[in-house]
Scaffold this motif. Structure first.
Motif, PDB file in Angstrom:
ATOM      1  N   ALA A  88       4.104   0.488  -3.563  1.00 26.94           N
ATOM      2  CA  ALA A  88       3.901   1.790  -2.929  1.00 26.94           C
ATOM      3  C   ALA A  88       2.457   1.967  -2.472  1.00 26.94           C
ATOM      4  CB  ALA A  88       4.296   2.908  -3.892  1.00 26.94           C
ATOM      5  N   ILE A  89       1.508   1.613  -3.339  1.00 28.05           N
ATOM      6  CA  ILE A  89       0.090   1.800  -3.003  1.00 28.05           C
ATOM      7  C   ILE A  89      -0.336   0.856  -1.879  1.00 28.05           C
ATOM      8  CG2 ILE A  89      -2.264   1.577  -3.895  1.00 28.05           C
ATOM      9  CD1 ILE A  89      -1.166   2.435  -6.626  1.00 28.05           C
TER      10      ILE A  89
ATOM     11  N   ALA B  75      -1.372   1.936   1.960  1.00 24.43           N
ATOM     12  CA  ALA B  75      -2.751   1.695   2.385  1.00 24.43           C
ATOM     13  C   ALA B  75      -2.822   1.062   3.766  1.00 24.43           C
ATOM     14  CB  ALA B  75      -3.456   0.810   1.358  1.00 24.43           C
ATOM     15  N   PHE B  76      -1.797   0.272   4.134  1.00 23.66           N
ATOM     16  CA  PHE B  76      -1.837  -0.421   5.428  1.00 23.66           C
ATOM     17  C   PHE B  76      -1.107   0.346   6.534  1.00 23.66           C
ATOM     18  CE2 PHE B  76      -2.889  -3.960   2.628  1.00 23.66           C
ATOM     19  CZ  PHE B  76      -3.850  -4.629   3.373  1.00 23.66           C
ATOM     20  N   ILE B  77      -0.472   1.457   6.209  1.00 21.47           N
ATOM     21  CA  ILE B  77       0.220   2.232   7.247  1.00 21.47           C
ATOM     22  C   ILE B  77      -0.737   2.755   8.317  1.00 21.47           C
ATOM     23  CG2 ILE B  77       1.443   4.412   7.644  1.00 21.47           C
ATOM     24  CD1 ILE B  77       3.170   3.818   5.250  1.00 21.47           C
ATOM     25  N   PRO B  78      -1.936   3.303   7.967  1.00 19.55           N
ATOM     26  CA  PRO B  78      -2.854   3.743   9.033  1.00 19.55           C
ATOM     27  C   PRO B  78      -3.232   2.621   9.993  1.00 19.55           C
ATOM     28  CG  PRO B  78      -3.524   4.663   6.929  1.00 19.55           C
ATOM     29  CD  PRO B  78      -2.445   3.671   6.630  1.00 19.55           C
TER      30      PRO B  78
ATOM     31  N   ILE C 166       9.933   0.307   8.510  1.00 20.85           N
ATOM     32  CA  ILE C 166      10.310  -0.291   7.228  1.00 20.85           C
ATOM     33  C   ILE C 166       9.327   0.100   6.142  1.00 20.85           C
ATOM     34  CG2 ILE C 166      10.472  -2.483   5.979  1.00 20.85           C
ATOM     35  CD1 ILE C 166      11.699  -3.703   8.483  1.00 20.85           C
ATOM     36  N   ASN C 167       8.033   0.045   6.459  1.00 13.82           N
ATOM     37  CA  ASN C 167       7.023   0.355   5.443  1.00 13.82           C
ATOM     38  C   ASN C 167       7.022   1.835   5.071  1.00 13.82           C
ATOM     39  OD1 ASN C 167       6.132  -2.281   5.188  1.00 13.82           O
ATOM     40  ND2 ASN C 167       4.616  -2.081   6.806  1.00 13.82           N
ATOM     41  N   ILE C 168       7.198   2.721   6.047  1.00 15.25           N
ATOM     42  CA  ILE C 168       7.272   4.150   5.734  1.00 15.25           C
ATOM     43  C   ILE C 168       8.503   4.424   4.876  1.00 15.25           C
ATOM     44  CG2 ILE C 168       7.633   6.452   6.709  1.00 15.25           C
ATOM     45  CD1 ILE C 168       5.934   5.634   9.078  1.00 15.25           C
ATOM     46  N   GLY C 169       9.636   3.834   5.261  1.00 15.84           N
ATOM     47  CA  GLY C 169      10.848   4.008   4.461  1.00 15.84           C
ATOM     48  C   GLY C 169      10.700   3.467   3.050  1.00 15.84           C
TER      49      GLY C 169
END
Length: 256
Positions: free
Chosen positions: A179-180, A184-187, A207-210
């Motif tokens: 989760a962390i 962290a890489f979403i921005p 996929i990562n947001i979900g």
């Protein structure tokens, strides 16, 4: 789909408690011998139990929604493992390129003019080709910069493998780490999407947001929906050992 039966298709989870009352509650006699109740699906399975011991040490099988969650977590684990493997391969390729950079430069300068007649026939502007531009940029990169790139790719790849391991083993630390690290890489992924929209980037971002939403909400991370106490209560809520204990009454006090 009954996920309990899907898991029990591989093997049932039978257990013989040491406590006589609980033991009798989970066992029946048939014409073929004793049958023990599966702690996951509730069916009676002929033959010896898979394990035995105190009721407090009985395994707590994943059932229903928890079993579906486990399938999702392990699917994420496979995706993380594949990504980690590709990143490590990329790190190795960059490291090898760093060592062979002078030789690659010589070969590039010698072979590029040989491709010009073919490019002219195909009406391909070789000088403005993105591939040629990428190779020239890589050749112009300092060896120290390539070392840092290889190290960054290797660290990110190991992080992905650690996430995949924790998720596959259904460990709490793996859920937190995933989760962390993913959040962290979403921005950065949003920034890359602003620079250029591609279906690969859009899919990866979704996929990562979900994954982050699923981990925080369903696994009750960071205190969400009651946090760890509610998570533990959910795991033990449907335990057949507890159901049997409630039916047979509280256990006798232990002699000190």
């Amino acid at each position: 789909m009954d996920w309990n039966l899907l898991a029990c298709a591989r093997h049932h989870l039978t257990y013989a408690p040491d406590e006589p009352a609980l033991r009798d509650h989970l066992r029946v006699d048939t014409v073929d011998g004793a049958a023990w109740r599966c702690l996951r699906c509730g069916d009676y399975v002929p033959g010896s139990p898979r394990a035995a011991g105190p009721a407090d040490e009985a395994p707590v099988p994943l059932r229903g929604q928890l079993l579906r969650d486990a399938v999702v977590l392990r699917a994420l684990a496979v995706e993380r493992a594949l990504r980690g493997g590709l990143l490590l391969l990329g790190a190795y390729a960059v490291w090898r390129f760093r060592g062979a950079q002078p030789a690659v430069q010589i070969a590039f300068d010698q072979d590029l003019p040989l491709l010009q007649p073919l490019a002219d026939r195909l009406h391909w502007n070789l000088a403005e080709s993105p591939l040629v531009h990428l190779v020239r940029t890589a050749l112009a990169t300092r060896p120290q910069t390539l070392t840092w790139i290889a190290a960054g790719l290797a660290c990110y790849g190991l992080l992905q493998l650690a996430e995949g391991t924790g998720l596959w083993l259904l460990r709490r630390w793996g859920e937190y780490l995933a989760a962390i690290a993913t959040a962290a890489f979403i921005p950065l992924e949003v920034y890359e999407l602003i620079e250029r929209v591609t279906w690969v980037r859009v899919t990866a971002l979704l996929i990562n947001i979900g994954a982050v939403v699923f981990l925080v909400y369903r696994k009750r991370l960071f205190g969400a929906r009651g946090g760890r106490p509610a998570y533990d209560a959910e795991r033990h809520h449907a335990s057949l050992i507890q159901v049997a204990r409630a039916a047979t009454g509280p256990p006798p006090p232990r002699n000190s």
